[in-house]
Each structure stands twice: as C-alpha cells, then as structure tokens.
Design a protein around this motif. Sequence first.
Motif, PDB file in Angstrom:
ATOM      1  N   SER A 114      52.311  34.927  54.095  1.00 19.33           N
ATOM      2  CA  SER A 114      51.677  34.512  55.340  1.00 19.33           C
ATOM      3  C   SER A 114      51.732  33.004  55.524  1.00 19.33           C
ATOM      4  O   SER A 114      50.762  32.372  55.924  1.00 19.33           O
ATOM      5  CB  SER A 114      50.213  34.985  55.375  1.00 19.33           C
ATOM      6  OG  SER A 114      50.159  36.378  55.218  1.00 19.33           O
ATOM      7  N   GLY A 115      52.867  32.400  55.173  1.00 18.55           N
ATOM      8  CA  GLY A 115      53.018  30.967  55.354  1.00 18.55           C
ATOM      9  C   GLY A 115      52.349  30.118  54.295  1.00 18.55           C
ATOM     10  O   GLY A 115      52.375  28.905  54.374  1.00 18.55           O
ATOM     11  N   LYS A 116      51.708  30.712  53.304  1.00 17.28           N
ATOM     12  CA  LYS A 116      51.046  29.963  52.234  1.00 17.28           C
ATOM     13  C   LYS A 116      51.799  30.149  50.930  1.00 17.28           C
ATOM     14  O   LYS A 116      52.384  31.189  50.684  1.00 17.28           O
ATOM     15  CB  LYS A 116      49.603  30.451  52.056  1.00 17.28           C
ATOM     16  CG  LYS A 116      48.712  30.195  53.256  1.00 17.28           C
ATOM     17  CD  LYS A 116      47.300  30.657  52.980  1.00 17.28           C
ATOM     18  CE  LYS A 116      46.406  30.418  54.180  1.00 17.28           C
ATOM     19  NZ  LYS A 116      45.035  30.883  53.951  1.00 17.28           N
ATOM     20  N   ALA A 117      51.769  29.116  50.102  1.00 13.34           N
ATOM     21  CA  ALA A 117      52.422  29.215  48.798  1.00 13.34           C
ATOM     22  C   ALA A 117      51.762  30.315  47.977  1.00 13.34           C
ATOM     23  O   ALA A 117      50.543  30.450  47.971  1.00 13.34           O
ATOM     24  CB  ALA A 117      52.328  27.883  48.072  1.00 13.34           C
ATOM     25  N   ALA A 118      52.584  31.110  47.305  1.00 18.55           N
ATOM     26  CA  ALA A 118      52.062  32.228  46.505  1.00 18.55           C
ATOM     27  C   ALA A 118      51.607  31.714  45.147  1.00 18.55           C
ATOM     28  O   ALA A 118      52.237  31.934  44.127  1.00 18.55           O
ATOM     29  CB  ALA A 118      53.122  33.309  46.361  1.00 18.55           C
ATOM     30  N   ILE A 119      50.514  30.963  45.161  1.00 18.83           N
ATOM     31  CA  ILE A 119      49.931  30.413  43.940  1.00 18.83           C
ATOM     32  C   ILE A 119      48.552  31.017  43.781  1.00 18.83           C
ATOM     33  O   ILE A 119      47.710  30.919  44.674  1.00 18.83           O
ATOM     34  CB  ILE A 119      49.848  28.874  44.016  1.00 18.83           C
ATOM     35  CG1 ILE A 119      51.257  28.286  44.073  1.00 18.83           C
ATOM     36  CG2 ILE A 119      49.055  28.313  42.849  1.00 18.83           C
ATOM     37  CD1 ILE A 119      51.305  26.799  44.265  1.00 18.83           C
ATOM     38  N   GLY A 120      48.321  31.648  42.643  1.00 14.83           N
ATOM     39  CA  GLY A 120      47.046  32.314  42.401  1.00 14.83           C
ATOM     40  C   GLY A 120      47.264  33.796  42.183  1.00 14.83           C
ATOM     41  O   GLY A 120      48.325  34.332  42.490  1.00 14.83           O
ATOM     42  N   GLY A 121      46.264  34.434  41.607  1.00 15.45           N
ATOM     43  CA  GLY A 121      46.373  35.861  41.346  1.00 15.45           C
ATOM     44  C   GLY A 121      45.313  36.312  40.366  1.00 15.45           C
ATOM     45  O   GLY A 121      44.345  35.601  40.100  1.00 15.45           O
ATOM     46  N   GLU A 122      45.531  37.481  39.832  1.00  9.53           N
ATOM     47  CA  GLU A 122      44.537  38.082  38.947  1.00  9.53           C
ATOM     48  C   GLU A 122      44.614  37.511  37.534  1.00  9.53           C
ATOM     49  O   GLU A 122      45.693  37.206  37.039  1.00  9.53           O
ATOM     50  CB  GLU A 122      44.735  39.601  38.903  1.00  9.53           C
ATOM     51  CG  GLU A 122      44.496  40.272  40.249  1.00  9.53           C
ATOM     52  CD  GLU A 122      44.635  41.788  40.165  1.00  9.53           C
ATOM     53  OE1 GLU A 122      44.918  42.307  39.058  1.00  9.53           O
ATOM     54  OE2 GLU A 122      44.462  42.449  41.203  1.00  9.53           O
ATOM     55  N   PHE A 123      43.444  37.353  36.928  1.00 14.35           N
ATOM     56  CA  PHE A 123      43.364  36.968  35.524  1.00 14.35           C
ATOM     57  C   PHE A 123      42.036  37.464  34.969  1.00 14.35           C
ATOM     58  O   PHE A 123      41.112  37.791  35.722  1.00 14.35           O
ATOM     59  CB  PHE A 123      43.475  35.440  35.337  1.00 14.35           C
ATOM     60  CG  PHE A 123      42.378  34.649  35.989  1.00 14.35           C
ATOM     61  CD1 PHE A 123      41.159  34.448  35.352  1.00 14.35           C
ATOM     62  CD2 PHE A 123      42.567  34.082  37.237  1.00 14.35           C
ATOM     63  CE1 PHE A 123      40.144  33.713  35.941  1.00 14.35           C
ATOM     64  CE2 PHE A 123      41.557  33.341  37.842  1.00 14.35           C
ATOM     65  CZ  PHE A 123      40.343  33.156  37.189  1.00 14.35           C
ATOM     66  N   SER A 124      41.960  37.541  33.667  1.00 18.07           N
ATOM     67  CA  SER A 124      40.714  37.885  32.973  1.00 18.07           C
ATOM     68  C   SER A 124      40.591  36.962  31.776  1.00 18.07           C
ATOM     69  O   SER A 124      41.409  37.010  30.859  1.00 18.07           O
ATOM     70  CB  SER A 124      40.738  39.350  32.526  1.00 18.07           C
ATOM     71  OG  SER A 124      39.544  39.667  31.813  1.00 18.07           O
ATOM     72  N   LEU A 125      39.580  36.076  31.811  1.00 13.71           N
ATOM     73  CA  LEU A 125      39.388  35.088  30.763  1.00 13.71           C
ATOM     74  C   LEU A 125      37.919  35.043  30.356  1.00 13.71           C
ATOM     75  O   LEU A 125      37.090  35.772  30.902  1.00 13.71           O
ATOM     76  CB  LEU A 125      39.841  33.709  31.253  1.00 13.71           C
ATOM     77  CG  LEU A 125      41.345  33.559  31.539  1.00 13.71           C
ATOM     78  CD1 LEU A 125      41.630  32.252  32.259  1.00 13.71           C
ATOM     79  CD2 LEU A 125      42.153  33.638  30.251  1.00 13.71           C
ATOM     80  N   VAL A 126      37.604  34.188  29.416  1.00 17.06           N
ATOM     81  CA  VAL A 126      36.232  34.019  28.941  1.00 17.06           C
ATOM     82  C   VAL A 126      35.790  32.604  29.290  1.00 17.06           C
ATOM     83  O   VAL A 126      36.536  31.641  29.045  1.00 17.06           O
ATOM     84  CB  VAL A 126      36.144  34.246  27.409  1.00 17.06           C
ATOM     85  CG1 VAL A 126      34.749  33.968  26.897  1.00 17.06           C
ATOM     86  CG2 VAL A 126      36.574  35.670  27.069  1.00 17.06           C
ATOM     87  N   ASN A 127      34.593  32.473  29.882  1.00 20.23           N
ATOM     88  CA  ASN A 127      34.128  31.126  30.198  1.00 20.23           C
ATOM     89  C   ASN A 127      33.495  30.477  28.969  1.00 20.23           C
ATOM     90  O   ASN A 127      33.363  31.102  27.914  1.00 20.23           O
ATOM     91  CB  ASN A 127      33.191  31.129  31.413  1.00 20.23           C
ATOM     92  CG  ASN A 127      31.854  31.808  31.154  1.00 20.23           C
ATOM     93  OD1 ASN A 127      31.427  32.007  30.007  1.00 20.23           O
ATOM     94  ND2 ASN A 127      31.173  32.174  32.220  1.00 20.23           N
ATOM     95  N   HIS A 128      33.078  29.229  29.094  1.00 21.21           N
ATOM     96  CA  HIS A 128      32.566  28.493  27.938  1.00 21.21           C
ATOM     97  C   HIS A 128      31.197  28.985  27.467  1.00 21.21           C
ATOM     98  O   HIS A 128      30.709  28.553  26.436  1.00 21.21           O
ATOM     99  CB  HIS A 128      32.522  26.991  28.243  1.00 21.21           C
ATOM    100  CG  HIS A 128      31.554  26.612  29.310  1.00 21.21           C
ATOM    101  ND1 HIS A 128      31.823  26.744  30.660  1.00 21.21           N
ATOM    102  CD2 HIS A 128      30.310  26.099  29.228  1.00 21.21           C
ATOM    103  CE1 HIS A 128      30.785  26.322  31.348  1.00 21.21           C
ATOM    104  NE2 HIS A 128      29.848  25.923  30.514  1.00 21.21           N
ATOM    105  N   LYS A 129      30.638  29.945  28.212  1.00 19.74           N
ATOM    106  CA  LYS A 129      29.384  30.577  27.783  1.00 19.74           C
ATOM    107  C   LYS A 129      29.649  31.907  27.094  1.00 19.74           C
ATOM    108  O   LYS A 129      28.721  32.615  26.718  1.00 19.74           O
ATOM    109  CB  LYS A 129      28.467  30.789  28.981  1.00 19.74           C
ATOM    110  CG  LYS A 129      28.027  29.489  29.650  1.00 19.74           C
ATOM    111  CD  LYS A 129      27.155  29.773  30.856  1.00 19.74           C
ATOM    112  CE  LYS A 129      26.733  28.476  31.541  1.00 19.74           C
ATOM    113  NZ  LYS A 129      25.920  28.723  32.742  1.00 19.74           N
ATOM    114  N   GLY A 130      30.938  32.257  26.968  1.00 22.79           N
ATOM    115  CA  GLY A 130      31.300  33.513  26.316  1.00 22.79           C
ATOM    116  C   GLY A 130      31.315  34.711  27.236  1.00 22.79           C
ATOM    117  O   GLY A 130      31.428  35.848  26.776  1.00 22.79           O
ATOM    118  N   GLU A 131      31.225  34.489  28.546  1.00 19.58           N
ATOM    119  CA  GLU A 131      31.189  35.585  29.521  1.00 19.58           C
ATOM    120  C   GLU A 131      32.591  35.861  30.057  1.00 19.58           C
ATOM    121  O   GLU A 131      33.356  34.935  30.320  1.00 19.58           O
ATOM    122  CB  GLU A 131      30.263  35.208  30.686  1.00 19.58           C
ATOM    123  CG  GLU A 131      28.851  34.883  30.266  1.00 19.58           C
ATOM    124  CD  GLU A 131      28.067  34.122  31.329  1.00 19.58           C
ATOM    125  OE1 GLU A 131      26.824  34.192  31.283  1.00 19.58           O
ATOM    126  OE2 GLU A 131      28.689  33.448  32.178  1.00 19.58           O
TER     127      GLU A 131
END
Length: 197
Positions: free
Chosen positions: A34-51
Amino acid sequence: MKTIRYVLWALVAVAGFGLGALSLDLFGTQQTVSGKAAIGGEFSLVNHKGERVDQTIFKGKPSVVYFGFTQCPEICPTTLLDMAGWAEALGTDGDKFNYVFFTVDPERDTPEVVADYMSAFDPRFIGLTGTPDEVKTALKAYRVYARKVELDDGDYTMDHTAAVYLLDAKGDFFGTVAYGEQQQNALAKLKRLLPSS
C-alpha cells in the motif's frame, strides 16, 4: 541523420532499462505494501522484565525503536542517550511514545543483562531479547542488518544497522533517524507522529 539519432536514443533507453534491471537484480527489490515500505512483522521476544511480548506492543502509540547490543562501546549508548534526550525535550508529549531496544546479540544479552542496561537510560525504555532464532526472526521482519565479528582476542562484537526506526501508532514503519542526526531534526520527525490536536 534522423535515423541515426533515433537509433542512438533507442540504445540509451535500452541501456537505461538494462542498468535498472541489473540494479534490481544486484540489490534486490524493496517490497512495498500500500505504498509503504514492508518493514515490520510478527515476532515473539522477552522484555527486560522477563515477560513474553510480541508486535502488539507497538499498537496504540507511536514508537521509537533501536536495534543494538549491550556491549556496544559507543554507538548504542550514544543513540539510547539521544533517545532519552528526545523524550525529555518533548515534555509531556514524550510519554506518548514507546521507546524500544531490540538486542542483536542474544547470546550475551539475557533479560537480566538487558534489564541492567536499560536502567542506565530512561525508565520508559523497554528492552527486548530472546533466543537466537527469535531475535533473527525479529531482525528479518524489520530488515535489520546484524553480523557477528570475531575479534583477535577471541571475543566478538556486532556490526549492525545504526538508524533509529520510527513506527506510527498502528505499528507501521514511518521513517528513520540517522545516527548523529541533529536533535531538532529528530524532534521534528517525532512530532509528526503525534496526533494533531
């Protein structure tokens, strides 16, 4: 004479087309949606609080995102200090952003290490890490370059993308702030992400 001129112009056009095709082949095409750069998407990580978190952390607020590593000697801490400075300079508007640090070095950057690193900056900062495969998935989604570079002493460093990514409140890519860019330019970009009052 006209025939020669037409032939020459045709050759120029063919050469230009060929160079364009070659550059696309050599450097790859940039995908757009849609005219925008295809940057970004799904991920699953852990934050610095362990969540456990995913890409939905970017929904609802514009985001200031940086990819780096905790043992980075200069560029990463300088950039995170810049980000903290932008948040402060924005005043109350600074609270209207997410500030997210993705590690590119999951081997060393555990949630505990990232938590300790984040404490040196702004309390609003969120640090993300994960397994090497999880981090690789995130880096690929955001088109981030990262490469391990072995050092003579047996240790290693990371070569990586140094720009700050800006995402809108939907989590869509908006633009970047270059390393070392003037604060006034960075703030102007961030302000364009704020909802108009």
